[in-house]
Scaffold this active site. Structure first.
Site, mmCIF file in Angstrom:
data_model
loop_
_atom_site.group_PDB
_atom_site.id
_atom_site.type_symbol
_atom_site.label_atom_id
_atom_site.label_comp_id
_atom_site.label_asym_id
_atom_site.label_seq_id
_atom_site.Cartn_x
_atom_site.Cartn_y
_atom_site.Cartn_z
ATOM 1 N N ILE A 47 31.390 -4.338 50.541
ATOM 2 C CA ILE A 47 30.504 -3.703 51.516
ATOM 3 C C ILE A 47 30.721 -4.327 52.899
ATOM 4 C CG2 ILE A 47 28.762 -2.815 49.918
ATOM 5 C CD1 ILE A 47 27.062 -5.310 50.518
ATOM 6 N N CYS A 91 46.795 1.789 47.589
ATOM 7 C CA CYS A 91 46.009 2.388 46.505
ATOM 8 C C CYS A 91 44.854 3.277 46.965
ATOM 9 C CB CYS A 91 45.496 1.287 45.587
ATOM 10 S SG CYS A 91 46.851 0.456 44.758
ATOM 11 N N THR A 113 49.185 4.166 38.215
ATOM 12 C CA THR A 113 47.994 4.992 38.396
ATOM 13 C C THR A 113 48.415 6.459 38.375
ATOM 14 O OG1 THR A 113 47.007 3.251 39.739
ATOM 15 C CG2 THR A 113 46.068 5.470 39.968
HETATM 16 N N1 LIG Z 1 49.948 -2.449 44.311
HETATM 17 C C1 LIG Z 1 48.802 -2.625 43.676
HETATM 18 O O1 LIG Z 1 48.006 -3.482 44.036
HETATM 19 C C2 LIG Z 1 48.450 -1.779 42.481
HETATM 20 C C3 LIG Z 1 47.375 -2.161 41.668
HETATM 21 C C4 LIG Z 1 47.037 -1.361 40.564
HETATM 22 C C5 LIG Z 1 47.779 -0.221 40.280
HETATM 23 N N2 LIG Z 1 48.815 0.126 41.086
HETATM 24 C C6 LIG Z 1 49.625 1.289 40.694
HETATM 25 O O2 LIG Z 1 50.777 0.793 39.984
HETATM 26 C C7 LIG Z 1 51.932 1.589 40.270
HETATM 27 C C8 LIG Z 1 53.026 0.701 40.860
HETATM 28 O O3 LIG Z 1 52.573 0.209 42.099
HETATM 29 P P1 LIG Z 1 53.339 -0.963 42.877
HETATM 30 O O4 LIG Z 1 52.543 -1.255 44.085
HETATM 31 O O5 LIG Z 1 53.677 -2.040 41.913
HETATM 32 O O6 LIG Z 1 54.682 -0.181 43.289
HETATM 33 P P2 LIG Z 1 55.960 -0.760 44.040
HETATM 34 O O7 LIG Z 1 56.425 0.336 44.923
HETATM 35 O O8 LIG Z 1 55.676 -2.094 44.596
HETATM 36 O O9 LIG Z 1 57.028 -0.973 42.864
HETATM 37 C C9 LIG Z 1 57.584 0.046 42.103
HETATM 38 C C10 LIG Z 1 58.920 -0.468 41.528
HETATM 39 O O10 LIG Z 1 59.421 0.501 40.610
HETATM 40 C C11 LIG Z 1 60.841 0.532 40.744
HETATM 41 N N3 LIG Z 1 61.362 1.794 40.167
HETATM 42 C C12 LIG Z 1 61.272 3.047 40.648
HETATM 43 N N4 LIG Z 1 61.873 3.914 39.801
HETATM 44 C C13 LIG Z 1 62.347 3.194 38.756
HETATM 45 C C14 LIG Z 1 63.053 3.500 37.564
HETATM 46 N N5 LIG Z 1 63.399 4.755 37.275
HETATM 47 N N6 LIG Z 1 63.364 2.497 36.726
HETATM 48 C C15 LIG Z 1 63.030 1.219 37.009
HETATM 49 N N7 LIG Z 1 62.345 0.856 38.134
HETATM 50 C C16 LIG Z 1 62.017 1.834 38.987
HETATM 51 C C17 LIG Z 1 61.071 0.382 42.234
HETATM 52 O O11 LIG Z 1 62.386 -0.029 42.519
HETATM 53 C C18 LIG Z 1 60.005 -0.671 42.578
HETATM 54 O O12 LIG Z 1 60.535 -1.981 42.464
HETATM 55 C C19 LIG Z 1 51.434 2.704 41.193
HETATM 56 O O13 LIG Z 1 51.079 3.808 40.404
HETATM 57 C C20 LIG Z 1 50.203 2.096 41.839
HETATM 58 O O14 LIG Z 1 49.285 3.088 42.250
HETATM 59 C C21 LIG Z 1 49.183 -0.638 42.163
HETATM 60 O O1 LIG Z 2 34.441 -4.919 51.684
HETATM 61 C C1 LIG Z 2 35.594 -4.517 51.865
HETATM 62 C C2 LIG Z 2 36.631 -4.667 50.915
HETATM 63 C C3 LIG Z 2 37.904 -4.151 51.216
HETATM 64 N N1 LIG Z 2 38.135 -3.528 52.389
HETATM 65 C C4 LIG Z 2 39.475 -2.962 52.671
HETATM 66 O O2 LIG Z 2 39.889 -2.178 51.563
HETATM 67 C C5 LIG Z 2 41.305 -2.185 51.428
HETATM 68 C C6 LIG Z 2 41.703 -2.495 49.996
HETATM 69 O O3 LIG Z 2 41.371 -3.847 49.699
HETATM 70 P P1 LIG Z 2 41.442 -4.440 48.210
HETATM 71 O O4 LIG Z 2 40.732 -3.545 47.297
HETATM 72 O O5 LIG Z 2 40.992 -5.842 48.273
HETATM 73 O O6 LIG Z 2 43.023 -4.444 47.953
HETATM 74 P P2 LIG Z 2 44.018 -3.614 47.008
HETATM 75 O O7 LIG Z 2 45.101 -4.552 46.663
HETATM 76 O O8 LIG Z 2 44.357 -2.323 47.666
HETATM 77 O O9 LIG Z 2 43.199 -3.335 45.642
HETATM 78 C C7 LIG Z 2 42.586 -2.074 45.332
HETATM 79 O O10 LIG Z 2 43.537 -1.160 44.844
HETATM 80 C C8 LIG Z 2 44.243 -1.611 43.662
HETATM 81 C C9 LIG Z 2 45.298 -0.559 43.343
HETATM 82 O O11 LIG Z 2 44.793 0.528 42.641
HETATM 83 C C10 LIG Z 2 43.247 -1.813 42.543
HETATM 84 O O12 LIG Z 2 43.924 -2.225 41.373
HETATM 85 C C11 LIG Z 2 42.190 -2.836 42.967
HETATM 86 O O13 LIG Z 2 41.224 -2.988 41.929
HETATM 87 C C12 LIG Z 2 41.543 -2.345 44.249
HETATM 88 O O14 LIG Z 2 40.591 -3.305 44.719
HETATM 89 C C13 LIG Z 2 41.797 -3.211 52.463
HETATM 90 O O15 LIG Z 2 42.274 -2.511 53.595
HETATM 91 C C14 LIG Z 2 40.559 -4.024 52.819
HETATM 92 O O16 LIG Z 2 40.582 -4.530 54.129
HETATM 93 C C15 LIG Z 2 37.115 -3.375 53.333
HETATM 94 O O17 LIG Z 2 37.322 -2.795 54.409
HETATM 95 N N2 LIG Z 2 35.880 -3.879 53.033
#
Ligand SMILES: NC(=O)c1ccc[n+]([C@@H]2O[C@H](COP(=O)([O-])OP(=O)(O)OC[C@H]3O[C@@H](n4cnc5c(N)ncnc54)[C@H](O)[C@@H]3O)[C@@H](O)[C@H]2O)c1
Ligand SMILES: O=c1ccn([C@@H]2O[C@H](COP(=O)(O)OP(=O)(O)O[C@H]3O[C@H](CO)[C@@H](O)[C@H](O)[C@H]3O)[C@@H](O)[C@H]2O)c(=O)[nH]1
Length: 453
Positions: free
Chosen positions: A256, A266, A121
């Site tokens: 909601i 995130c 992101t």
């Molecule tokens: N966690 C989620 O649910 C989620 C969902 C959608 C988008 N995102 C976005 O995706 C991105 C990654 O999030 P995440 O939660 O997977 O992160 P994370 O912290 O779980 O993982 C990141 C990984 O990247 C590795 N890394 C760092 N620098 C590196 C390099 N130079 N070369 C190779 N590996 C390297 C780290 O060792 C780590 O394993 C963020 O921008 C986040 O906002 C996260």
């Molecule tokens: O009705 C609701 C739904 C969620 N939550 C809270 O919101 C937070 C985030 O929940 P959720 O969105 O289910 O989990 P994430 O894994 O953080 O996922 C969000 O963040 C990700 C990283 O960007 C996105 O990819 C997803 O689409 C987005 O839902 C948590 O603390 C939940 O408890 C509430 O309080 N009320």
């Protein structure tokens, strides 16, 4: 087709494994050697339901592998996904050092055409910073290798990441060349076969879509928390209000649910980053600023109720916390409301016993020896003055209240996720506080004056 995914966190590992599941040849790269070694052995370093089995199958089929060497990882691959972290910088903006560091390394090692796709992101315009970083490195090498950049934000949720990835509501891709569009169309073809829409757009719009989506979802939650707090004051029941508004298709019944505020890796960071971007452009995102302040306040909601019940001094009192992770089905503790609640209880002199089905080890990194780690939810309630339900794990839904009655000093529950039925709590003679609903068997002063027509 061969692809490389850089970063094996929640996003990189799930994406890589799910792409492998469609038959694509995937190499995942991470700088963390311990993680790479574990993954090569089929051990998943995070808790994500279903991921172990899916990874094991694809490792066995030889469709996925792991390495710490980016040079090796990108050899012969058609597309490279950047999926490293973008944590908040000191001022709240997204820290791009990991993303741009990977871009430079790609530039240092690539030998043939690639599409370089940012899945992390990132703020609007970052893909062009990626492009500049790669170009700079190629120029240093004095080579002219063609490449394209693209943006493909990820929308998976932790706890249901595999399902979200394999059956997405939509796939968003920002491109600036036909060649990149063709590669991404091919890559996502297996998903399109199931009827999931693939939306191509310009790169700026794609990057913006991710922040707008998370900000809209966070707005729904803060709005509902604000309404829940008002429900308490006027004597309305937020559960009924939620159902009442959620059945309007224009509003929708998801995201909601009121609670103890949104956490995770995130929403907090992405809302903050978008506010920051807007400020840089001289535009104040007032709605999102309010979303943040409501969320900040909401994390103290349960403790406010505790203070109203016991007073400010909690010396000699002990509390049992059910659930530590920021949401169920994950061990992720990033920005978990439980951390704020525990910190506040400890600051007021209380002792705290905690239990979470999977996040205990993660929680220890932050909580260290400030709390007692219980072996299960009942152990967390031994001689406590009240139980606080913070994360709505399904195994907390139907506890044996007869056992709890014997363990706890008081029949007192503070429910941050509205899991229990107030009528049942009344019958069981518990004093029961929840969010946006009338307190059950509460102190007399709590009774609200209902407005009578
Ligand atoms: N966690 C989620 O649910 C989620 C969902 C959608 C988008 N995102 C976005 O995706 C991105 C990654 O999030 P995440 O939660 O997977 O992160 P994370 O912290 O779980 O993982 C990141 C990984 O990247 C590795 N890394 C760092 N620098 C590196 C390099 N130079 N070369 C190779 N590996 C390297 C780290 O060792 C780590 O394993 C963020 O921008 C986040 O906002 C996260
Ligand atoms: O009705 C609701 C739904 C969620 N939550 C809270 O919101 C937070 C985030 O929940 P959720 O969105 O289910 O989990 P994430 O894994 O953080 O996922 C969000 O963040 C990700 C990283 O960007 C996105 O990819 C997803 O689409 C987005 O839902 C948590 O603390 C939940 O408890 C509430 O309080 N009320």
């Amino acid at each position: 087709m061969k692809i490389t995914v850089v970063g094996t966190g929640y996003v990189g590992l799930v994406s890589g494994t799910c792409f492998a599941e469609t038959g694509i040849d995937v190499t995942c790269v991470d700088i963390d050697k311990k993680k790479v070694d574990m993954l090569l052995n089929g051990e998943v370093p995070i808790y994500e339901p279903g991921l172990d089995a899916l990874l094991a199958r694809n490792l066995e089929k030889g469709r996925i592998t792991f390495t710490t060497s980016l040079a090796k990882g990108i050899k012969d691959s058609d597309a490279v996904f950047i999926a490293v972290g973008t944590p908040p910088d000191e001022d709240g903006s997204a820290d791009l050092k990991y993303v741009l560091g990977v871009a430079r390394e790609i530039g240092r090692h690539m030998e043939d055409y690639k599409v370089i796709i940012t899945k992390s992101t990132v703020p609007v315009g970052t893909s062009f910073k990626v492009k500049a970083a790669v170009q700079e490195e190629l120029a240093k090498r004095k080579v002219d290798i063609p490449f394209d950049v693209a943006s493909n934000p990820e929308f998976l949720k932790e706890g249901s990441a595999i399902d979200d990835f394999l059956k997405p509501d939509r796939i968003v891709v920002g491109v600036e060349s036909e060649r990149a569009e063709k590669t991404l169309k091919r890559l996502y073809k297996p998903f399109l076969m199931n009827g999931h829409p693939l939306l191509f757009m310009d790169i700026f719009s794609s990057e913006m879509t991710k922040y707008a989506a998370n900000s809209m979802l966070a707005t729904k939650i803060s709005f509902m928390n604000d309404i829940a707090n008002l429900c308490e004051l006027v004597g309305a029941n937020v559960d009924l209000v939620r159902k009442g508004i959620g059945s309007d298709a224009r509003i929708g019944n998801k995201f909601i649910y009121p609670g103890t505020g949104y956490g995770g890796s995130c929403f907090p960071k992405d809302v903050q980053a978008l506010v920051r971007t807007a400020d840089e452009y001289g535009h104040s995102l007032d709605v999102l600023k309010a979303v943040e302040s409501v969320n900040y306040r909401q994390k103290s909601k349960l403790v406010e109720k505790i203070k109203a019940h016991f007073g400010e001094n909690l010396k000699g009192k002990q509390f049992g916390i059910w659930g530590l992770a920021f949401k169920p089905k994950t061990d992720d503790m990033r920005e978990a409301p439980s951390l704020v609640i525990i910190e506040q209880l400890l600051a007021m002199g209380a002792q705290v016993r905690v239990y979470d089905p999977v996040a205990m080890e993660e929680a220890k990194h932050t909580l260290k020896d400030t709390v007692v780690y219980a072996k299960d939810e009942y152990d967390a309630c031994i001689e406590v003055d009240a139980m606080l339900l913070v994360t709505e794990w399904s195994e907390f839904r139907m506890p044996n209240f007869r056992i709890l009655d014997k363990l706890m000093n008081n029949k007192l529950i503070f429910d941050g996720r509205n899991v229990y039925d107030p009528e049942e709590m009344k019958d069981l003679e518990y004093t029961y506080y929840s969010i946006g609903r009338e307190t059950v068997n509460g102190p007399k002063s709590e009774k609200k004056q209902r407005v009578v027509a």
